[in-house]
Every structure is written in structure tokens, then in C-alpha cells.
Design a protein around this motif. Sequence first.
Motif, PDB file in Angstrom:
ATOM      1  N   LEU A 191       0.833  -1.202   0.000  1.00 20.71           N
ATOM      2  CA  LEU A 191       0.000   0.000   0.000  1.00 20.71           C
ATOM      3  C   LEU A 191       0.868   1.252   0.000  1.00 20.71           C
ATOM      4  CD1 LEU A 191      -2.547   1.715   0.318  1.00 20.71           C
ATOM      5  CD2 LEU A 191      -2.588   1.109   2.753  1.00 20.71           C
ATOM      6  N   ILE A 192       1.895   1.276   0.827  1.00 22.60           N
ATOM      7  CA  ILE A 192       2.781   2.443   0.886  1.00 22.60           C
ATOM      8  C   ILE A 192       3.492   2.645  -0.457  1.00 22.60           C
ATOM      9  CG2 ILE A 192       4.767   3.467   2.040  1.00 22.60           C
ATOM     10  CD1 ILE A 192       2.140   3.287   3.718  1.00 22.60           C
ATOM     11  N   TYR A 193       3.918   1.555  -1.075  1.00 21.45           N
ATOM     12  CA  TYR A 193       4.548   1.649  -2.401  1.00 21.45           C
ATOM     13  C   TYR A 193       3.600   2.318  -3.389  1.00 21.45           C
ATOM     14  CZ  TYR A 193       6.889   0.110  -6.711  1.00 21.45           C
ATOM     15  OH  TYR A 193       7.514   0.076  -7.940  1.00 21.45           O
ATOM     16  N   PHE A 194       2.350   1.857  -3.394  1.00 23.91           N
ATOM     17  CA  PHE A 194       1.330   2.423  -4.275  1.00 23.91           C
ATOM     18  C   PHE A 194       1.155   3.923  -4.018  1.00 23.91           C
ATOM     19  CE2 PHE A 194      -3.305   3.477  -4.394  1.00 23.91           C
ATOM     20  CZ  PHE A 194      -3.497   3.469  -5.768  1.00 23.91           C
ATOM     21  N   LEU A 195       1.047   4.293  -2.740  1.00 25.25           N
ATOM     22  CA  LEU A 195       0.806   5.694  -2.399  1.00 25.25           C
ATOM     23  C   LEU A 195       1.996   6.578  -2.762  1.00 25.25           C
ATOM     24  CD1 LEU A 195      -1.033   5.273   1.019  1.00 25.25           C
ATOM     25  CD2 LEU A 195      -2.008   6.094  -1.130  1.00 25.25           C
ATOM     26  N   LYS A 196       3.207   6.075  -2.578  1.00 26.88           N
ATOM     27  CA  LYS A 196       4.383   6.875  -2.931  1.00 26.88           C
ATOM     28  C   LYS A 196       4.439   7.155  -4.427  1.00 26.88           C
ATOM     29  CE  LYS A 196       7.380   5.740   0.982  1.00 26.88           C
ATOM     30  NZ  LYS A 196       8.627   5.062   1.454  1.00 26.88           N
ATOM     31  N   GLU A 197       3.804   6.294  -5.201  1.00 30.19           N
ATOM     32  CA  GLU A 197       3.751   6.496  -6.644  1.00 30.19           C
ATOM     33  C   GLU A 197       2.620   7.436  -7.057  1.00 30.19           C
ATOM     34  OE1 GLU A 197       5.649   5.324  -9.257  1.00 30.19           O
ATOM     35  OE2 GLU A 197       7.090   4.728  -7.717  1.00 30.19           O
ATOM     36  N   VAL A 198       1.432   7.275  -6.462  1.00 28.35           N
ATOM     37  CA  VAL A 198       0.266   8.019  -6.962  1.00 28.35           C
ATOM     38  C   VAL A 198       0.047   9.367  -6.283  1.00 28.35           C
ATOM     39  CG1 VAL A 198      -0.892   5.883  -7.649  1.00 28.35           C
ATOM     40  CG2 VAL A 198      -1.426   6.911  -5.435  1.00 28.35           C
ATOM     41  N   ILE A 199       0.481   9.524  -5.038  1.00 33.74           N
ATOM     42  CA  ILE A 199       0.210  10.786  -4.346  1.00 33.74           C
ATOM     43  C   ILE A 199       0.892  11.982  -5.008  1.00 33.74           C
ATOM     44  CG2 ILE A 199       0.513  12.061  -2.185  1.00 33.74           C
ATOM     45  CD1 ILE A 199      -1.862  10.101  -2.219  1.00 33.74           C
ATOM     46  N   PRO A 200       2.136  11.861  -5.519  1.00 35.54           N
ATOM     47  CA  PRO A 200       2.694  13.005  -6.246  1.00 35.54           C
ATOM     48  C   PRO A 200       1.837  13.448  -7.432  1.00 35.54           C
ATOM     49  CG  PRO A 200       4.441  11.482  -5.658  1.00 35.54           C
ATOM     50  CD  PRO A 200       3.153  10.794  -5.316  1.00 35.54           C
ATOM     51  N   VAL A 201       1.216  12.493  -8.110  1.00 34.07           N
ATOM     52  CA  VAL A 201       0.315  12.840  -9.207  1.00 34.07           C
ATOM     53  C   VAL A 201      -0.938  13.514  -8.661  1.00 34.07           C
ATOM     54  CG1 VAL A 201      -1.096  11.930 -11.102  1.00 34.07           C
ATOM     55  CG2 VAL A 201       1.192  10.992 -10.664  1.00 34.07           C
ATOM     56  N   ALA A 202      -1.461  12.992  -7.561  1.00 34.71           N
ATOM     57  CA  ALA A 202      -2.626  13.609  -6.932  1.00 34.71           C
ATOM     58  C   ALA A 202      -2.322  15.049  -6.531  1.00 34.71           C
ATOM     59  CB  ALA A 202      -3.055  12.799  -5.711  1.00 34.71           C
ATOM     60  N   GLU A 203      -1.115  15.284  -6.032  1.00 34.30           N
ATOM     61  CA  GLU A 203      -0.714  16.656  -5.663  1.00 34.30           C
ATOM     62  C   GLU A 203      -0.683  17.554  -6.890  1.00 34.30           C
ATOM     63  OE1 GLU A 203       2.199  15.610  -1.857  1.00 34.30           O
ATOM     64  OE2 GLU A 203       3.031  15.757  -3.878  1.00 34.30           O
ATOM     65  N   GLU A 204      -0.109  17.054  -7.962  1.00 37.17           N
ATOM     66  CA  GLU A 204      -0.035  17.832  -9.202  1.00 37.17           C
ATOM     67  C   GLU A 204      -1.419  18.161  -9.743  1.00 37.17           C
ATOM     68  OE1 GLU A 204       2.191  15.429 -11.863  1.00 37.17           O
ATOM     69  OE2 GLU A 204       4.063  15.542 -10.702  1.00 37.17           O
ATOM     70  N   GLU A 205      -2.345  17.232  -9.576  1.00 37.23           N
ATOM     71  CA  GLU A 205      -3.666  17.360 -10.169  1.00 37.23           C
ATOM     72  C   GLU A 205      -4.721  17.905  -9.187  1.00 37.23           C
ATOM     73  OE1 GLU A 205      -4.113  17.012 -13.286  1.00 37.23           O
ATOM     74  OE2 GLU A 205      -2.162  16.142 -13.770  1.00 37.23           O
ATOM     75  N   ASN A 206      -4.302  18.258  -7.972  1.00 34.15           N
ATOM     76  CA  ASN A 206      -5.235  18.799  -6.957  1.00 34.15           C
ATOM     77  C   ASN A 206      -6.373  17.833  -6.644  1.00 34.15           C
ATOM     78  OD1 ASN A 206      -3.881  21.348  -6.601  1.00 34.15           O
ATOM     79  ND2 ASN A 206      -4.696  21.949  -8.597  1.00 34.15           N
TER      80      ASN A 206
END
Length: 348
Positions: free
Chosen positions: A177-192
Motif C-alpha cells: 500500500l505504501i509503495y502504491f501511495l508513494k507512486e500516486v500521491i505526487p500525481v494527486a498533488e499535481e492534479e489537486n
Amino acid sequence: MKMSFRWYGEGDEVTLENIKQIPGMKGIVSAIYDIPVGEVWSETAIKKLVQSIEDKNLELTVIESVPVHEDIKLGRSTRDKWISNYKQTLRNLSNAGIEVVCYNFMPVFDWTRTNLHAPLPDGSNSLLFDAKSTNDVDLFNGEFILPGWDISYQEDELRSVVDQYKEISEKKLMNNLIYFLKEVIPVAEEENIVMAIHPDDPPWPIFGLPRVVTNLENVKNILSEVDSPNNGITFCTGSYGANPDINLIQFIKEVSERIHFVHARNIKRLGNGSFQETSHLSRDGEIDMVGVINTLIESGYNGPIRPDHGRMIWGETGRPGYGLYDRALGATYLNGIIDTVKSINNIR
């Protein structure tokens, strides 16, 4: 708060016309249900969903859910492919104006109940989880599926994926789960976009499968390991409330800044891990709904909230847990609490 309502798309027996007649209801919680898990949601499909809702003068407030592919949960070598697809789906959702995405990380099965029509003393019926009867459930007879699930498996596929989880400990699942989040959260930040992980339901291992979104300690670990305001939770009163050791009020206070979505439903604990869903009223179950709403407001929460699973009342039939009447009553009850708390505290 943004009062919202779950809608399962054009085939839902509860229509948008029905929903918009509920007092104070403007938000819709929905998803795209005909795209295979892991595949990219196209901008065309997303915009079609948004437009169908806006045509009824409603707003798509939350996507629930973008399912996480099983390869990601298992940590397979193919997970990066599916994570890349997930990232693109987030970008496409953002382009359509979506700001909140609910998802879960439950292995194989989504929320689980053992009786979809358990009777209540008032003559209605509701969803029930009988912990003892899970020992008698045949996972592989092709009939084990519930109405809220986004995915089901053929018998041979199900056996294969369940067998693979025998090698996955709770620690390994958490790491995945942490691996997944470390990958997708930066995109979520970029995309608000804020990501709101839903708790496991029920919040403990079932069928020998590990579960990790189960308590405050684990949630705080998830939030600290990927320490971003875009990495948050769906606070589900019924899921967390099924565990008598979880103090919902304290839970809210400790992670209030990372609550991005609220599911409000009530349950009656029946002992030994069993529980049945009730009306939303505090007096009918274990959940102090007034206390929960008051604490959310005190913490500054102003995001989407929806009445979760309702009883089937007044002879209504349809998708268990997702009828119109009792969820509409729940929304009205929640709005009454919200209005009262805000009035007492002079909050507009």
C-alpha cells in the motif's frame, strides 16, 4: 459539509430525479462501472458521467471508487503497469474537475456481509455480518458476491488469487500500500486531487486474508509514511464503529486534517464480531452520530458526506443497502444535526 448520495449510474433503480428531491442534496458519489479494473478511465467516459449528473443540476462530488488492481496489492512484478494506468486515470479525472477519489485496499473482497436481508424489529431489513457464518461460506461456488463490489472473479481466478495471498502478511500488504501511495500521491498533488482510503469492512482479517486499514494506529502509519495533505482517508462510521475498541471521536480528533470524505451509517454490535446495520439515528445503534458530526464540525471538516447503507423500508426492493427511502431519511437526519450544531455554535 457537502451532503452527497451514492448513485450507481444509469442502471440504478434510484434515479437522479429521485435523489435531487431529497432536501439539501446536491452532491453525487459515483464511478464508471463498465471499465475493467486497472484499465485507464478515458476522458470521454468521465465527461459523459459528469455531464449526465450536471444535466440534473447536481454535482459529482466524489468518485467512489477507482479500484486498485490486485497485482498492486500483491506486489507483483506487473504492478508498475497498473499504477501507471491509475495515475493516468487520476489525470483524466482532474481534467473533468474531480477533486476527491475514494478507494480501498482490501484483498480480493470489498465490504462483506453474510445476510443482505436480515430482519429488524420494526419490520424492515438490512445488511448483517455474522462472524460465525463466515466459516461456512463457500468462496468458490460462484455465488459469493455483494451489491457494492466493483469486481467479481470466475471460480478458477478466485482460487488463484486467494492462494497467492497465503504468502502475503499484513506487513507485506502494508508495504505494498505504501509503495502504491508513494507512486500516486505526487500525481494527486499535481492534479489537486485528494485520495481518501476507505477502511476495511469489517475492519479485521476475514477468510484468512490480511487487512491493514483497520484501526487508528495503522491509519496514522499510512498517513505518516506518505506525509501529504493529498493522502487522506474516508472516515466510515460503520466500518470503524464495528470494532468496539475504536473510539470514533478520538479517531476524528487525531486525523481530522486528513479526512477527505465521510460515510455516515449506524450499526448494532451483536457480539463476537457480528453486527447489523440500523437506521442512522444514534439511538438505534452504537454510533453517536450527533457526537461524530459535532466533532467533525469542530475540527473544521467541510467536505463531502453521504448517508451510507440504509435499511429496506416501506416495501422497497432493489440493491441491498442502497435503496432510496432510508438513505433519504438518513440524509435528512444528518442535515438536521449539521444545521443544529452550526446554529448553536454560530457557524455559517
